[in-house]
Design a protein around this motif. Structure first.
Motif, PDB file in Angstrom:
ATOM      1  N   THR A 383     -20.531  62.527  48.267  1.00  0.00           N
ATOM      2  CA  THR A 383     -19.867  63.231  49.367  1.00  0.00           C
ATOM      3  C   THR A 383     -20.378  62.739  50.711  1.00  0.00           C
ATOM      4  OG1 THR A 383     -19.706  65.193  47.941  1.00  0.00           O
ATOM      5  CG2 THR A 383     -19.284  65.500  50.283  1.00  0.00           C
ATOM      6  N   PHE A 384     -21.684  62.580  50.827  1.00  0.00           N
ATOM      7  CA  PHE A 384     -22.290  62.102  52.077  1.00  0.00           C
ATOM      8  C   PHE A 384     -21.786  60.703  52.426  1.00  0.00           C
ATOM      9  CE2 PHE A 384     -25.700  59.656  54.109  1.00  0.00           C
ATOM     10  CZ  PHE A 384     -25.885  60.393  55.274  1.00  0.00           C
ATOM     11  N   VAL A 393     -11.744  63.913  54.210  1.00  0.00           N
ATOM     12  CA  VAL A 393     -10.795  64.308  53.159  1.00  0.00           C
ATOM     13  C   VAL A 393     -11.168  63.656  51.833  1.00  0.00           C
ATOM     14  CG1 VAL A 393      -8.391  64.298  52.444  1.00  0.00           C
ATOM     15  CG2 VAL A 393      -8.967  64.614  54.847  1.00  0.00           C
ATOM     16  N   ALA A 394     -11.388  62.341  51.876  1.00  0.00           N
ATOM     17  CA  ALA A 394     -11.775  61.628  50.660  1.00  0.00           C
ATOM     18  C   ALA A 394     -13.092  62.176  50.116  1.00  0.00           C
ATOM     19  CB  ALA A 394     -11.906  60.134  50.950  1.00  0.00           C
ATOM     20  N   ILE A 400     -15.323  67.218  44.926  1.00  0.00           N
ATOM     21  CA  ILE A 400     -14.886  68.329  44.070  1.00  0.00           C
ATOM     22  C   ILE A 400     -14.502  67.833  42.681  1.00  0.00           C
ATOM     23  CG2 ILE A 400     -13.065  70.045  43.739  1.00  0.00           C
ATOM     24  CD1 ILE A 400     -13.159  70.595  46.710  1.00  0.00           C
ATOM     25  N   ILE A 401     -13.783  66.697  42.630  1.00  0.00           N
ATOM     26  CA  ILE A 401     -13.386  66.147  41.323  1.00  0.00           C
ATOM     27  C   ILE A 401     -14.618  65.759  40.507  1.00  0.00           C
ATOM     28  CG2 ILE A 401     -12.245  64.196  40.194  1.00  0.00           C
ATOM     29  CD1 ILE A 401     -10.202  64.248  42.490  1.00  0.00           C
ATOM     30  N   LEU A 406     -18.463  66.919  36.090  1.00  0.00           N
ATOM     31  CA  LEU A 406     -19.851  67.138  35.681  1.00  0.00           C
ATOM     32  C   LEU A 406     -20.051  68.551  35.153  1.00  0.00           C
ATOM     33  CD1 LEU A 406     -21.664  65.264  38.587  1.00  0.00           C
ATOM     34  CD2 LEU A 406     -21.497  64.542  36.191  1.00  0.00           C
ATOM     35  N   PHE A 407     -19.340  69.514  35.740  1.00  0.00           N
ATOM     36  CA  PHE A 407     -19.420  70.887  35.248  1.00  0.00           C
ATOM     37  C   PHE A 407     -18.858  70.986  33.836  1.00  0.00           C
ATOM     38  CE2 PHE A 407     -17.299  74.993  34.619  1.00  0.00           C
ATOM     39  CZ  PHE A 407     -18.386  75.844  34.724  1.00  0.00           C
TER      40      PHE A 407
END
Length: 566
Positions: A383-384, A393-394, A400-401, A406-407
């Motif tokens: 993310t960073f 946005v990307a 999130i994806i 991973l979840f």
């Protein structure tokens, strides 16, 4: 419908003079804090300082008047700086205004649909990653003004931007750099002497007086933007077409999502400070109203500001009246002092934004997260990196994806399917049981039974021997089941039916049972073959085998009689 009642209406029921005085004091202090930030953020966003100030006034008023938080202060924030700059460069000011109004509509729809609670589903590594990334981007955009490099065109890409800085660093202005460093020192040290008046404001006053008294050759706001107007903007709507709306949908959605995230995070933080509870959906509606009003009046996107909200709480603000006072005081300041803002050195504003970037960076939280499990670290760094190198946005989409995958993997790893062949079942309800009969097998499911774990279930059934007479599926530790898992269960039932194996289920919980019943599975195997405990299921298996044995003997005797009669 209480979730759509503004907090202002609620708090005024028990309002008193003491709280009014506290709110006024807090509102004045927050307005003084917002003044230099609004000017600095406006310039860094590629718009005029007036646009940021009027955004703080207009949006700040509507967010407090209609919001779902007691203490949230709204206005332009550092997180929007990067997005606003990109929209202005690509679509112009009219494009920014249209995108802001569209974002307001999207926010209202999100609130009406009850999406305010979804903030809890955004993982902490994602919010930390993009906040830290935005902080680095903000810092990098201030190098030109801080050192007086006088670059007329600065690349928008992060790496190319720093390449340009390095190539032209020999052009730095010593006087400009001196003023920027002085502003940094004053802004950092001032709070040690006085915490009421913000250090950023004192830094701007000191450096502005210094530049004017000694006639230093330093670029100022007026030199770059000309004379600043204090005239109140009039409602204005740019020309809109279907094609224009289509191309601005992505920027508008970006503004809406970021505005929702930042506002609701600020609400959560402020709730912890005052022991309150905000109305998230009403807050989204208020954010939408504020952005529509800001856009119509020629302003830019606004959201809840965590730093200004914290300052409001610390100075006694406890109702939305403080936010309304903050907007009113800013209005008076613009009317009286706007002409003096053009004397402010750009390097001083750059210093203020560098401090904003530092405070946004959350570097301590970032460093602490590096000690987290590797999957969380991967989400954080991804993310960073995307925030810095690509765009926000990307970063949010990929973050999130990745977090979702991973979840799913974690949940799948936690799920377990095992065959029970032990001498006893550990159950507090009854005495230990003897070993199950050789004709009966028990499979136990543990954890959420969903698409990520269905493969484990299918794999475990490869050891299923077709000479069993009864298969008991123990599901006491299965809280949920999805359609993929149900399909795997249905395949098991068909296999059992094909090989004349009786399927029984024990300990099934409410949600899985509801899905089985709704899809006819309960009726398919028989409701009587669902048991509360494994012991009842074992007793049921014995009874079924005995009855089945008796029925088979009766059929055999009947066959013998028929053969004898012939």
């Amino acid at each position: 419908m209480s979730k759509f009642i503004p907090k202002l209406w609620t708090t005024l029921r028990d309002y008193n003079r003491e709280q009014f005085l506290a709110d006024v004091t807090a509102g004045i202090i927050v307005a003084i804090i917002a003044l230099p930030l609004s000017i600095a953020l406006g310039i860094a966003s590629g718009v005029t300082p007036e646009m940021r100030l009027w955004t703080a006034i207009i949006a700040g008023f509507f967010i407090s008047a209609f919001g779902g938080s007691r203490v949230l202060i709204g206005g332009p924030t550092g997180a929007f700086m990067v997005i606003v700059y990109g929209i202005v460069v690509q679509y112009g000011l009219d494009g920014l205004i249209i995108a802001t109004i569209m974002a307001g509509i999207i926010l209202i729809v999100m609130g009406v649909l009850g999406l305010g609670s979804l903030i809890k589903f955004i993982p902490y590594p994602i919010t930390t990653g993009f906040t830290s990334g935005i902080a680095l981007v903000i810092f990098s955009t201030q190098i030109n003004d801080f050192f007086g490099l006088n670059l007329s065109e600065i690349p928008s890409e992060f790496i190319e931007k720093w390449g340009a800085y390095i190539r032209h660093f020999s052009q730095l202005s010593l006087s400009t750099t001196f003023v920027g460093i002085l502003a940094l020192i004053v802004a950092i040290l001032w709070p040690k002497f006085n915490k009421k008046i913000p250090g950023s404001l004192i830094a701007l006053v000191v450096t502005t007086l210094l530049v004017q008294v000694f006639h230093l050759e330093v670029m100022t706001v007026g030199a770059k933007f000309g004379e600043l107007s204090r005239a109140m903007p009039m409602p204005h709507l740019p020309v809109v077409s279907i094609e224009r709306l289509k191309e601005l949908m992505k920027p508008a959605f970006t503004i809406a999502v970021l505005g929702a995230i930042e506002s609701l995070l600020a609400c959560v933080v402020s709730d912890g400070m005052i022991g309150g509870r905000h109305r998230s959906n009403m807050e989204l509606v208020a954010q939408g109203i504020a952005n529509i009003a800001s856009g119509i009046m020629g302003g830019i996107p606004a959201t809840g500001a965590i730093a200004r909200t914290a300052a409001n709480v610390k100075n006694g603000g406890r109702t939305p009246v403080a936010g309304i006072v903050h907007a009113a005081v800013l209005f008076l300041i613009v009317m009286i002092f706007m002409p003096y803002a053009q004397l402010i050195p750009l390097s001083s504003l750059a210093a203020v934004l560098m401090i904003v970037a530092y405070n946004m960076s959350e570097w301590r939280e970032f460093a602490a997260l590096l000690q987290a499990p590797k999957s969380d670290v991967a989400v954080l760094l991804m993310t960073f990196s995307l925030t810095v190198l690509i765009d926000l946005v990307a970063a949010i989409e990929v973050g999130i994806i990745l977090a979702a995958f991973l979840f799913v993997k974690r949940m799948a790893d936690a799920a377990d399917v095992s065959i029970l062949l032990t001498d006893r079942f550990e159950d507090e309800e009854t005495e230990p049981l003897q070993k199950m009969e050789k004709d009966v097998v028990v499979y136990e499911l543990n954890g959420p039974f969903f698409f990520g774990a269905a493969d484990k279930f299918v794999e475990a059934l490869r050891d299923f021997r077709e000479d069993y007479r009864v298969l008991i599926l123990r599901m006491r530790h299965v809280p949920i089941m999805d359609v993929t898992a149900f399909n795997a269960l249905l395949r098991l039932e068909k296999r059992c039916r094909t090989h004349h194996v009786k399927l029984m289920i024990s300990g099934v919980q409410a949600q899985p049972y509801k899905m089985m019943s709704k899809n006819g599975f309960v009726q398919r195997i028989g409701e009587t073959y669902f048991y509360e405990t494994i012991h009842e299921a074992k007793a049921g298996a014995r009874a079924w085998m005995a009855q089945n044995e008796q029925t088979r003997d009766e059929h055999f005797l009947q066959y013998l009689k028929e053969q004898t009669a012939h």
